[in-house]
Design a protein around this motif. Structure first.
Motif, PDB file in Angstrom:
ATOM      1  N   ILE A 143     -53.370  46.364 -24.049  1.00 43.94           N
ATOM      2  CA  ILE A 143     -52.093  46.810 -23.497  1.00 43.94           C
ATOM      3  C   ILE A 143     -51.058  45.708 -23.730  1.00 43.94           C
ATOM      4  O   ILE A 143     -51.268  44.571 -23.319  1.00 43.94           O
ATOM      5  N   GLU A 144     -49.963  46.050 -24.411  1.00 39.43           N
ATOM      6  CA  GLU A 144     -48.883  45.085 -24.534  1.00 39.43           C
ATOM      7  C   GLU A 144     -48.117  45.076 -23.207  1.00 39.43           C
ATOM      8  O   GLU A 144     -47.080  45.700 -23.061  1.00 39.43           O
ATOM      9  N   ALA A 145     -48.681  44.359 -22.266  1.00 41.29           N
ATOM     10  CA  ALA A 145     -48.133  44.299 -20.913  1.00 41.29           C
ATOM     11  C   ALA A 145     -47.307  43.032 -20.793  1.00 41.29           C
ATOM     12  O   ALA A 145     -47.804  41.994 -20.355  1.00 41.29           O
ATOM     13  N   GLY A 146     -46.070  43.117 -21.226  1.00 37.75           N
ATOM     14  CA  GLY A 146     -45.186  41.986 -21.069  1.00 37.75           C
ATOM     15  C   GLY A 146     -44.497  41.530 -22.333  1.00 37.75           C
ATOM     16  O   GLY A 146     -45.110  40.864 -23.161  1.00 37.75           O
ATOM     17  N   ASP A 147     -43.240  41.908 -22.522  1.00 34.94           N
ATOM     18  CA  ASP A 147     -42.296  41.140 -23.317  1.00 34.94           C
ATOM     19  C   ASP A 147     -41.681  40.184 -22.307  1.00 34.94           C
ATOM     20  O   ASP A 147     -40.951  40.610 -21.404  1.00 34.94           O
ATOM     21  N   ARG A 162     -62.696  47.047 -11.648  1.00 30.82           N
ATOM     22  CA  ARG A 162     -62.992  48.467 -11.430  1.00 30.82           C
ATOM     23  C   ARG A 162     -63.744  49.071 -12.606  1.00 30.82           C
ATOM     24  O   ARG A 162     -64.650  49.882 -12.421  1.00 30.82           O
ATOM     25  N   ARG A 163     -63.405  48.664 -13.799  1.00 30.17           N
ATOM     26  CA  ARG A 163     -64.024  49.225 -15.000  1.00 30.17           C
ATOM     27  C   ARG A 163     -65.214  48.397 -15.495  1.00 30.17           C
ATOM     28  O   ARG A 163     -65.854  48.772 -16.472  1.00 30.17           O
ATOM     29  N   PHE A 212     -44.909  39.071 -14.737  1.00 31.40           N
ATOM     30  CA  PHE A 212     -46.136  38.889 -15.516  1.00 31.40           C
ATOM     31  C   PHE A 212     -47.299  38.531 -14.602  1.00 31.40           C
ATOM     32  O   PHE A 212     -48.439  38.894 -14.881  1.00 31.40           O
ATOM     33  N   GLU A 213     -47.035  37.848 -13.498  1.00 28.35           N
ATOM     34  CA  GLU A 213     -48.136  37.562 -12.573  1.00 28.35           C
ATOM     35  C   GLU A 213     -48.675  38.857 -11.972  1.00 28.35           C
ATOM     36  O   GLU A 213     -49.892  39.006 -11.788  1.00 28.35           O
ATOM     37  N   GLU A 214     -47.806  39.813 -11.692  1.00 32.37           N
ATOM     38  CA  GLU A 214     -48.288  41.119 -11.218  1.00 32.37           C
ATOM     39  C   GLU A 214     -49.126  41.809 -12.285  1.00 32.37           C
ATOM     40  O   GLU A 214     -50.111  42.492 -11.963  1.00 32.37           O
ATOM     41  N   VAL A 215     -48.758  41.652 -13.541  1.00 31.98           N
ATOM     42  CA  VAL A 215     -49.564  42.198 -14.635  1.00 31.98           C
ATOM     43  C   VAL A 215     -50.955  41.573 -14.640  1.00 31.98           C
ATOM     44  O   VAL A 215     -51.976  42.270 -14.782  1.00 31.98           O
ATOM     45  N   LEU A 216     -51.015  40.259 -14.487  1.00 28.07           N
ATOM     46  CA  LEU A 216     -52.313  39.585 -14.479  1.00 28.07           C
ATOM     47  C   LEU A 216     -53.158  40.026 -13.292  1.00 28.07           C
ATOM     48  O   LEU A 216     -54.381  40.222 -13.428  1.00 28.07           O
ATOM     49  N   GLU A 217     -52.534  40.221 -12.136  1.00 25.11           N
ATOM     50  CA  GLU A 217     -53.277  40.718 -10.971  1.00 25.11           C
ATOM     51  C   GLU A 217     -53.781  42.131 -11.223  1.00 25.11           C
ATOM     52  O   GLU A 217     -54.927  42.469 -10.874  1.00 25.11           O
ATOM     53  N   TRP A 218     -52.935  42.973 -11.817  1.00 22.57           N
ATOM     54  CA  TRP A 218     -53.344  44.343 -12.170  1.00 22.57           C
ATOM     55  C   TRP A 218     -54.505  44.328 -13.156  1.00 22.57           C
ATOM     56  O   TRP A 218     -55.482  45.076 -13.004  1.00 22.57           O
ATOM     57  N   ALA A 219     -54.431  43.462 -14.161  1.00 20.80           N
ATOM     58  CA  ALA A 219     -55.501  43.368 -15.152  1.00 20.80           C
ATOM     59  C   ALA A 219     -56.815  42.942 -14.500  1.00 20.80           C
ATOM     60  O   ALA A 219     -57.890  43.448 -14.859  1.00 20.80           O
TER      61      ALA A 219
END
Length: 391
Positions: A88-92, A189-190, A176-183
């Motif tokens: 996932i390109e999660a973050g420009d 979970r997976r 981006f820190e929220e992205v890392l927490e989500w990841a």
């Protein structure tokens, strides 16, 4: 990735289709498609330093599943993951005035947020020059994180993706820190690592504002254990010195140098007086130089298969072969379903927002031997990728 997506490193380099000579950057000549079958593909050099735990070819959800949700929102990220995107390109990544990294396509947030509807920020509208381009709008570096969190995301190209406007105002701007927490949550979970692919945006521009991106990015990657050589992320930038700086900071994960149009000089080259252009970096000697600090390159689709003057698909360049010979993997950008983004001979009808034959185009791209592909519509790219993985 889950176990069904963990075949070994595949042999997909279509050397027979690549020809010889220097990389071709503009497509004169007949507008024929490549037309390779999986059985035509020759062995991929073992020296290519691609991400070892990803299938080949792998699919990157470009800014999430941005063909279906406003880009760089958790709605787009989650949908891309649920569709099965390998990365996932999660973050420009762009900074706020108080130094937080947030996920927006550009520092100008005029077209990706509802900032224009917030009267208290009317006075923040201004004109700036970013990497030589004069832009009028609202810029992340003029807002604190708390102020940005009061905004909501919206569809960037509503004239093409009117259906995405349904979600205007639903999601906020993620950090981006929220992205890392989500990841981390989704990975637990997976029961598998979740691959992400942040891009460092305009690092020279922000460094001049004392808002360097590399240092806070390295700190966050280290905090979440994503700085090591085998960490599940690809970090990308259009500026070589930015990736070199990450190496100096001890970030060892895979890095991808993005490549602009052939005549363009990277912004850090302009700043330092380096006369080289993208065309120079696409040559074998330029690719070998890139391999000293990066593991992959991100060219445009037309640098993989040319298009003629009318926009019809031409022939593959030698770039796949040359990059693999230098030990680099390739993740070109960006496959999109809509007619306006497709070669002329893959469009259906005259409406720019209607879907064309993007699945067929995707198969032609994979047949060249690319290692991965960015797509706004990861479900489309995955259909083609899974076919290649079976052979």
């Amino acid at each position: 990735m889950d176990k069904r997506q963990e075949p070994g490193r595949r042999t997909v380099l279509a050397a027979a289709a690549l020809g010889t000579g220097a990389v071709v950057l503009a497509g004169a000549g007949p507008a024929n498609a490549v037309g390779l079958k999986p059985s035509d593909r020759a062995a991929r050099p073992a020296a290519v330093r691609g991400p070892e735990r990803l299938p080949v070819p792998f699919v990157v959800g470009h800014r999430g599943a941005s063909g279906y949700r406003p880009e760089h929102t958790f709605g787009a990220y989650q949908l891309a993951l649920d569709m099965g995107a390998d990365v996932i390109e999660a973050g420009d990544l762009v900074p706020t005035r108080d130094g937080h990294l947030v996920c927006r396509h550009e520092p100008d947030i005029s077209t990706t947020t509802d900032v224009a509807d917030h009267q208290q920020f009317a006075g923040r509208k201004t004109t700036k020059t970013v990497d030589g381009e004069k832009i009028t709008g609202w810029f992340t570096e003029d807002f604190t994180l708390a102020e940005l969190k009061s905004l909501r995301a919206k569809e960037r190209i509503p004239h093409i993706r009117q259906h995405n406007t349904l979600y205007n105002g639903y999601w906020e701007v993620p950090t981006f820190e929220e992205v890392l927490e989500w990841a981390e949550r989704e990975g637990r979970r997976r029961e598998r690592p979740l691959w992400i692919c942040p891009e460092i945006k305009h690092p020279t521009y922000f460094r001049k504002l004392d808002l360097g991106i590399e240092e806070p990015l390295a700190k966050l990657l280290r905090r979440y254990g994503r700085h090591t050589a085998h960490a599940p992320n690809l970090v990308q930038s259009f500026e070589p010195s930015s990736l070199e700086r990450l190496n100096e900071l001890g970030v060892q994960c895979s890095k991808v140098l993005l490549l602009d149009e052939p005549s363009v000089r990277p912004a850090d080259f302009v700043e330092s007086g380096d006369p080289r252009t993208t065309a120079d970096l696409l040559r074998p000697e330029g690719l070998k130089w890139i391999a000293d600090f990066a593991q992959g390159i991100g060219p445009s689709l037309t640098q993989i298969i040319t298009q003629d003057a009318q926009g019809r698909l031409g022939k593959p360049t030698t770039l796949v072969r040359d990059a693999h010979a230098a030990g680099l993997f390739l993740t070109p950008y960006t496959l999109r379903n809509e007619n306006s983004f497709l070669p002329l001979d893959f469009r259906v009808g005259n409406n720019p927002g209607d879907y064309g034959r993007s699945l067929a185009y995707c198969k032609e791209l994979f047949a060249t031997g690319i290692d991965g592909l960015f797509s706004d519509d990861p479900d489309t790219a995955l259909l083609a990728a899974e076919e290649f993985r079976r052979h």
